[in-house]
Design an enzyme around this catalytic site. Structure first.
Site, short mmCIF file in Angstrom:
data_model
loop_
_atom_site.label_atom_id
_atom_site.label_comp_id
_atom_site.label_asym_id
_atom_site.label_seq_id
_atom_site.Cartn_x
_atom_site.Cartn_y
_atom_site.Cartn_z
N ASP A 119 0.69 -1.31 0.13
CA ASP A 119 0.01 -0.15 0.00
C ASP A 119 0.76 1.35 -0.03
O ASP A 119 0.56 2.20 -0.52
CB ASP A 119 -1.03 0.00 1.18
CG ASP A 119 -0.18 -0.19 2.44
OD1 ASP A 119 0.71 -0.43 2.64
OD2 ASP A 119 -1.14 -0.55 3.67
N GLN A 144 -5.84 5.46 16.71
CA GLN A 144 -6.97 4.76 16.56
C GLN A 144 -7.26 3.84 17.99
O GLN A 144 -8.59 3.67 18.40
CB GLN A 144 -6.46 3.65 15.48
CG GLN A 144 -6.73 4.25 14.09
CD GLN A 144 -5.85 3.39 13.02
OE1 GLN A 144 -5.28 2.37 13.41
NE2 GLN A 144 -5.83 3.69 11.85
#
Length: 475
Positions: A238, A305
């Site tokens: 990615d 997160q």
């Protein structure tokens, strides 16, 4: 009707299917499906749920048929370093353990007994990180040698799902470089190193470059999703896909691919495996078109997160934008070494942040706003240090920086980054990884012909914000 390209971008916390096409010289996009992702504890290990991911991949692909936009090709990108081993019947061997699991503790010592760290870096150009595939394989060798003994195939995560779609086994190049087992000069497996480590060299597949047609959907997959199309390899790591979509055409622009991890670096024509790079812990990962993604891994938004999740469990429901906004109003100056292993997979991120501040004699954050402020300030400090090291390693001033990926939405962090690095900061696009994924597919079909053309198209197609001297404007 335009050619549609389906980019499936799977991250550590979520996955998305996005259709792309070119229209009047601009890249257009439509998200058609999104799903949650994450590791789960299984038999004492942190594991990925591959069957669930596979079902999400097929569901999102089927959605394209339902809306009447059939892609000519599909490609999948994911995070790096994780893999599966298949036996002679193509069954997955063992648990699908993820990189945050602690099985690699002490494996660096065993690897260094075979090849010292300095020589390993000079040979592969990859930074030392406890979760690298080279150490994960050593953990398998030590604890489950029968798995290596029975293995016939080694596939990285996106390789596995590409195989599931088209039936062709291969190791995509950019993803393979994250194993720390690739010879960067040959762009192929370092088979001598693999053999010295005692890993079965025959299980590693042919290394294939991004932009290659791997195959077509199998009959079974075609029947499930309702159409046929080609499987085209993107830059399956990615980070490499995101860097391809960097809007700047300046070759000396620093980038931060910002998500669960923050990957900070520059693009080089050739790897830099020198001692200065090793000391500063920069890595040389593969990019599209023979480029090298010269970068440093920084913990990234993983900390935020986890903070958000813990706060939610305590009844404090703040989304990421709200956390960023309340953090900006705080005056707390404490920072923690967010790249330390203690933040990789703690039992409590809040507790770990508070302990780190207490141990260093700093103000201990108590409120959600203070905790978020400490994380954002700490990330910005890491970015500033990394840019300074980059200037030292490469001998260049580096005055501009592009923030791409989902984390580019954190306006407070972007401002802190401009201050800590002294750079003019260009922010966006947020879906850089999926854009880069689709761009590699467009290369294959001849709709885009060079990296520079991709970046001009991205700049022309998506909004980019400039942060300079603490002021923000549209560019």
């Amino acid at each position: 009707m335009p050619n549609y390209y389906l980019a499936i971008d799977i991250g550590a916390s979520s996955g998305r299917h996005i259709l792309f096409w070119l229209e009047n010289g601009k890249m257009r996009m439509e998200e058609v499906y999104r799903f949650p992702n994450g590791m789960e504890e299984r038999n004492g290990s942190l594991c990925w749920n591959y069957p669930a991911m596979e079902q999400h991949i097929l569901t999102g692909m089927r959605r394209c048929a339902e809306i009447g936009k059939i892609p000519v090709s599909v490609g999948i990108d994911t995070w790096g370093v994780d893999f599966v081993l298949l036996d002679a019947q193509d069954n997955v061997l063992g648990e699908t353990v993820g990189y945050r699991d602690r099985r690699t503790e002490g494996m660096d010592v065993l690897v260094s007994e075979v090849i010292p760290l300095e020589k390993l870096y000079a040979r592969t150009g990859i930074q030392k990180a406890a979760y690298n595939t080279i150490y994960q394989l050593m953990a398998v060798k030590q604890t489950s040698p029968e798995q290596l003994g029975n293995a016939k195939t080694f596939l990285m995560v996106p390789d596995y799902f590409h195989w599931k779609l088209c039936g062709v086994k291969a190791n995509e190049y950019t993803e393979a470089t994250t194993t720390q087992l690739i010879d960067p000069a040959a762009c192929d497996w370092d088979r001598e190193l693999i053999e010295r480590l005692g890993y079965p060299v025959e299980i590693f597949q042919k290394v294939v470059q991004p932009g290659t047609v791997l195959g077509e959907l199998t009959d079974a997959v075609s029947e499930t999703v309702g159409y046929r199309c080609k499987v085209v390899l993107p830059a399956a790591h990615d980070t490499a896909s995101a860097i391809l979509a960097m809007p700047s055409t300046d070759p000396d622009t620093v980038y931060i691919s910002s998500g669960t991890w923050s990957l900070l670096g520059v693009e080089l024509d050739a790897p830099d495996c020198g001692d200065s790079s090793r000391r500063n812990n920069f890595t040389n990962e593969g990019g599209l078109g023979g480029k090298t993604c010269y970068l440093k891994n920084i913990m990234g938004l993983w900390m935020i997160q986890n903070l958000k999740k813990e706060l939610w469990e305590q009844g404090v429901e703040l989304n990421f934008a709200e956390l960023c906004a309340v953090a900006e109003k705080e005056s707390i100056l404490s920072i923690v070494p967010c790249n330390h292993d203690r933040f990789l997979s703690p039992d409590s991120m809040i507790g770990e942040i508070q302990r780190a501040c207490a141990e260093s004699g700093q103000t201990v954050p108590q409120t959600p706003a203070q905790l978020a402020a400490v994380v954002y300030r700490s990330l910005a400090a890491c970015y500033g240090e990394a840019v300074s090291q980059l200037r030292e390693s490469r001998g260049k001033p580096y005055s501009s920086l592009s923030i791409i990926g989902g984390g580019s939405n954190a306006a407070y962090l972007n401002r802190l980054t401009a201050e800590s690095t002294g750079c003019a900061v260009y922010v966006g696009p947020g879906e850089a990884t999926a854009i880069g994924n689709a761009a590699a597919q467009m290369f294959c079909f001849g709709e885009l012909n060079s990296v520079s053309e991709v970046r001009r198209c991205v700049r022309h197609s998506f909004d980019v914000t400039v942060v300079q001297n603490s002021k923000t404007r549209k560019h």
